[in-house]
Design a protein around this motif. Sequence first.
Motif, PDB file in Angstrom:
ATOM      1  N   GLU A  65     -25.079 -39.031 -26.239  1.00  0.00           N
ATOM      2  CA  GLU A  65     -24.370 -40.177 -26.801  1.00  0.00           C
ATOM      3  C   GLU A  65     -22.903 -40.214 -26.404  1.00  0.00           C
ATOM      4  O   GLU A  65     -22.288 -41.282 -26.341  1.00  0.00           O
ATOM      5  N   TYR A  66     -22.327 -39.045 -26.114  1.00  0.00           N
ATOM      6  CA  TYR A  66     -20.925 -39.003 -25.700  1.00  0.00           C
ATOM      7  C   TYR A  66     -20.705 -39.679 -24.344  1.00  0.00           C
ATOM      8  O   TYR A  66     -19.581 -40.010 -23.984  1.00  0.00           O
ATOM      9  N   PHE A  67     -21.771 -39.861 -23.581  1.00  0.00           N
ATOM     10  CA  PHE A  67     -21.664 -40.401 -22.235  1.00  0.00           C
ATOM     11  C   PHE A  67     -22.096 -41.863 -22.146  1.00  0.00           C
ATOM     12  O   PHE A  67     -22.081 -42.447 -21.066  1.00  0.00           O
ATOM     13  N   THR A  68     -22.489 -42.444 -23.270  1.00  0.00           N
ATOM     14  CA  THR A  68     -23.040 -43.803 -23.225  1.00  0.00           C
ATOM     15  C   THR A  68     -22.285 -44.782 -24.118  1.00  0.00           C
ATOM     16  O   THR A  68     -22.776 -45.877 -24.383  1.00  0.00           O
ATOM     17  N   GLY A  69     -21.096 -44.416 -24.579  1.00  0.00           N
ATOM     18  CA  GLY A  69     -20.316 -45.300 -25.439  1.00  0.00           C
ATOM     19  C   GLY A  69     -19.865 -46.553 -24.712  1.00  0.00           C
ATOM     20  O   GLY A  69     -19.754 -46.586 -23.482  1.00  0.00           O
ATOM     21  N   LYS A  70     -19.590 -47.599 -25.452  1.00  0.00           N
ATOM     22  CA  LYS A  70     -19.196 -48.882 -24.895  1.00  0.00           C
ATOM     23  C   LYS A  70     -17.670 -49.048 -24.914  1.00  0.00           C
ATOM     24  O   LYS A  70     -16.972 -48.412 -25.698  1.00  0.00           O
ATOM     25  N   GLY A  71     -17.197 -49.946 -24.066  1.00  0.00           N
ATOM     26  CA  GLY A  71     -15.785 -50.295 -24.067  1.00  0.00           C
ATOM     27  C   GLY A  71     -14.888 -49.215 -23.487  1.00  0.00           C
ATOM     28  O   GLY A  71     -15.353 -48.223 -22.910  1.00  0.00           O
ATOM     29  N   ILE A  72     -13.595 -49.408 -23.687  1.00  0.00           N
ATOM     30  CA  ILE A  72     -12.608 -48.479 -23.140  1.00  0.00           C
ATOM     31  C   ILE A  72     -12.743 -47.096 -23.761  1.00  0.00           C
ATOM     32  O   ILE A  72     -12.681 -46.076 -23.075  1.00  0.00           O
ATOM     33  N   GLY A  74     -15.407 -45.726 -25.051  1.00  0.00           N
ATOM     34  CA  GLY A  74     -16.602 -45.082 -24.527  1.00  0.00           C
ATOM     35  C   GLY A  74     -16.396 -44.540 -23.127  1.00  0.00           C
ATOM     36  O   GLY A  74     -16.833 -43.429 -22.797  1.00  0.00           O
ATOM     37  N   TRP A  75     -15.680 -45.326 -22.300  1.00  0.00           N
ATOM     38  CA  TRP A  75     -15.424 -44.890 -20.928  1.00  0.00           C
ATOM     39  C   TRP A  75     -14.505 -43.677 -20.911  1.00  0.00           C
ATOM     40  O   TRP A  75     -14.728 -42.719 -20.160  1.00  0.00           O
ATOM     41  N   LEU A  76     -13.471 -43.687 -21.741  1.00  0.00           N
ATOM     42  CA  LEU A  76     -12.549 -42.558 -21.797  1.00  0.00           C
ATOM     43  C   LEU A  76     -13.242 -41.292 -22.280  1.00  0.00           C
ATOM     44  O   LEU A  76     -12.991 -40.190 -21.772  1.00  0.00           O
ATOM     45  N   THR A  77     -14.128 -41.445 -23.273  1.00  0.00           N
ATOM     46  CA  THR A  77     -14.885 -40.299 -23.773  1.00  0.00           C
ATOM     47  C   THR A  77     -15.767 -39.723 -22.675  1.00  0.00           C
ATOM     48  O   THR A  77     -15.831 -38.499 -22.470  1.00  0.00           O
ATOM     49  N   LYS A  78     -16.450 -40.602 -21.962  1.00  0.00           N
ATOM     50  CA  LYS A  78     -17.311 -40.152 -20.869  1.00  0.00           C
ATOM     51  C   LYS A  78     -16.502 -39.424 -19.813  1.00  0.00           C
ATOM     52  O   LYS A  78     -16.892 -38.347 -19.338  1.00  0.00           O
ATOM     53  N   MET A  79     -15.357 -39.976 -19.415  1.00  0.00           N
ATOM     54  CA  MET A  79     -14.537 -39.351 -18.398  1.00  0.00           C
ATOM     55  C   MET A  79     -14.004 -37.998 -18.851  1.00  0.00           C
ATOM     56  O   MET A  79     -13.876 -37.065 -18.056  1.00  0.00           O
ATOM     57  N   PHE A  80     -13.702 -37.893 -20.155  1.00  0.00           N
ATOM     58  CA  PHE A  80     -13.230 -36.615 -20.687  1.00  0.00           C
ATOM     59  C   PHE A  80     -14.288 -35.540 -20.489  1.00  0.00           C
ATOM     60  O   PHE A  80     -14.010 -34.444 -19.985  1.00  0.00           O
ATOM     61  N   PHE A  81     -15.530 -35.847 -20.868  1.00  0.00           N
ATOM     62  CA  PHE A  81     -16.591 -34.842 -20.775  1.00  0.00           C
ATOM     63  C   PHE A  81     -16.990 -34.561 -19.331  1.00  0.00           C
ATOM     64  O   PHE A  81     -17.238 -33.412 -18.967  1.00  0.00           O
ATOM     65  N   VAL A  82     -17.040 -35.596 -18.507  1.00  0.00           N
ATOM     66  CA  VAL A  82     -17.353 -35.373 -17.095  1.00  0.00           C
ATOM     67  C   VAL A  82     -16.263 -34.529 -16.444  1.00  0.00           C
ATOM     68  O   VAL A  82     -16.537 -33.586 -15.695  1.00  0.00           O
ATOM     69  N   SER A  84     -14.386 -32.370 -17.802  1.00  0.00           N
ATOM     70  CA  SER A  84     -14.346 -30.995 -18.309  1.00  0.00           C
ATOM     71  C   SER A  84     -15.607 -30.214 -17.946  1.00  0.00           C
ATOM     72  O   SER A  84     -15.805 -29.099 -18.419  1.00  0.00           O
ATOM     73  N   GLY A  85     -16.454 -30.806 -17.089  1.00  0.00           N
ATOM     74  CA  GLY A  85     -17.632 -30.089 -16.615  1.00  0.00           C
ATOM     75  C   GLY A  85     -18.787 -30.058 -17.592  1.00  0.00           C
ATOM     76  O   GLY A  85     -19.681 -29.220 -17.471  1.00  0.00           O
ATOM     77  N   THR A  86     -18.792 -30.981 -18.544  1.00  0.00           N
ATOM     78  CA  THR A  86     -19.843 -31.011 -19.566  1.00  0.00           C
ATOM     79  C   THR A  86     -21.052 -31.801 -19.074  1.00  0.00           C
ATOM     80  O   THR A  86     -20.908 -32.847 -18.436  1.00  0.00           O
ATOM     81  N   ILE A  87     -22.255 -31.302 -19.381  1.00  0.00           N
ATOM     82  CA  ILE A  87     -23.493 -31.946 -18.973  1.00  0.00           C
ATOM     83  C   ILE A  87     -24.137 -32.605 -20.188  1.00  0.00           C
ATOM     84  O   ILE A  87     -24.277 -31.976 -21.239  1.00  0.00           O
ATOM     85  N   PRO A  88     -24.562 -33.873 -20.073  1.00  0.00           N
ATOM     86  CA  PRO A  88     -25.218 -34.534 -21.205  1.00  0.00           C
ATOM     87  C   PRO A  88     -26.654 -34.050 -21.389  1.00  0.00           C
ATOM     88  O   PRO A  88     -27.376 -33.836 -20.416  1.00  0.00           O
ATOM     89  N   VAL A  89     -27.048 -33.859 -22.647  1.00  0.00           N
ATOM     90  CA  VAL A  89     -28.412 -33.456 -22.978  1.00  0.00           C
ATOM     91  C   VAL A  89     -28.898 -34.321 -24.133  1.00  0.00           C
ATOM     92  O   VAL A  89     -28.172 -34.514 -25.114  1.00  0.00           O
ATOM     93  N   ASP A  90     -30.109 -34.845 -24.007  1.00  0.00           N
ATOM     94  CA  ASP A  90     -30.704 -35.635 -25.081  1.00  0.00           C
ATOM     95  C   ASP A  90     -31.127 -34.699 -26.202  1.00  0.00           C
ATOM     96  O   ASP A  90     -32.059 -33.917 -26.048  1.00  0.00           O
ATOM     97  N   ARG A  91     -30.429 -34.769 -27.330  1.00  0.00           N
ATOM     98  CA  ARG A  91     -30.709 -33.872 -28.455  1.00  0.00           C
ATOM     99  C   ARG A  91     -31.387 -34.596 -29.600  1.00  0.00           C
ATOM    100  O   ARG A  91     -31.416 -34.121 -30.727  1.00  0.00           O
ATOM    101  N   SER A  92     -31.983 -35.762 -29.319  1.00  0.00           N
ATOM    102  CA  SER A  92     -32.578 -36.544 -30.397  1.00  0.00           C
ATOM    103  C   SER A  92     -34.025 -36.176 -30.687  1.00  0.00           C
ATOM    104  O   SER A  92     -34.533 -36.416 -31.772  1.00  0.00           O
ATOM    105  N   GLY A  93     -34.718 -35.596 -29.725  1.00  0.00           N
ATOM    106  CA  GLY A  93     -36.138 -35.307 -29.909  1.00  0.00           C
ATOM    107  C   GLY A  93     -36.404 -33.892 -30.360  1.00  0.00           C
ATOM    108  O   GLY A  93     -35.495 -33.077 -30.534  1.00  0.00           O
ATOM    109  N   GLY A  94     -37.702 -33.574 -30.490  1.00  0.00           N
ATOM    110  CA  GLY A  94     -38.105 -32.255 -30.960  1.00  0.00           C
ATOM    111  C   GLY A  94     -37.865 -31.163 -29.939  1.00  0.00           C
ATOM    112  O   GLY A  94     -37.853 -29.980 -30.277  1.00  0.00           O
TER     113      GLY A  94
END
Length: 236
Positions: A65-72, A74-82, A84-94
Amino acid sequence: MLYWLMKYIIRGPLLRLIFRPQVEGLHHVPDTGPVILASNHLSFSDSIFTPLVVKRKVTFIAKAEYFTGKGIKGWLTKMFFVGSGTIPVDRSGGQAAQAALDTQLRVLRTGGIAGIYPEGTRSPDGRLYRGKTGVARLALESGAPVVPVVMLNLDEIQPPGKLIPKVKRVRIRFGAPLGFSRYAGLAGDRFVERAATDEIMYELMELSGREYVEVYAQKVKNASPAEPPPRQPLTV
């Protein structure tokens, strides 16, 4: 490319100038080969300053979710994590925990550094909470050493809920690598994984000087204020 650009040209020099990181024991991080950095988790900024002070690339994971936010924002959050070398993982399922483990295993199998917070979430009050056994599973399946690292004052600089950090010198301490070759072939044994995890948490307690609480941090966050967690020593 973006990771190194952010670290050495855009963000890194500015953060070093403002927060003047004071680092102890950095020599414990090997120059080559797979390694797990297991850290306490005091602040949102933990994932900024650990990669900043380590010469090699450190890969953390974060919810997608940190990589899919909308607007400015959301984009800034995504750029921050990218950046800093962070990889997105879907943590919603079992299979969320397994997905996170598989992602970090891929990092280690290519000789990289995997960053992990054994507590699973930020500490609600600065104390050290019970570690989840994923860190032990990661160590046993990869064979990589675990280097404990503690943030000593980031909860003072940027407490949970505080957007703008306080300008203060950041203090970080690395401990000697922990090896678990004696447990080779025993990944999946819950008693072995609990013993290895407790050993890691004991080192984090010793390095940080923080009080240890034998319950999961998320349980404390979900509990009512009238139900304080028990205070117990950690023994291994």
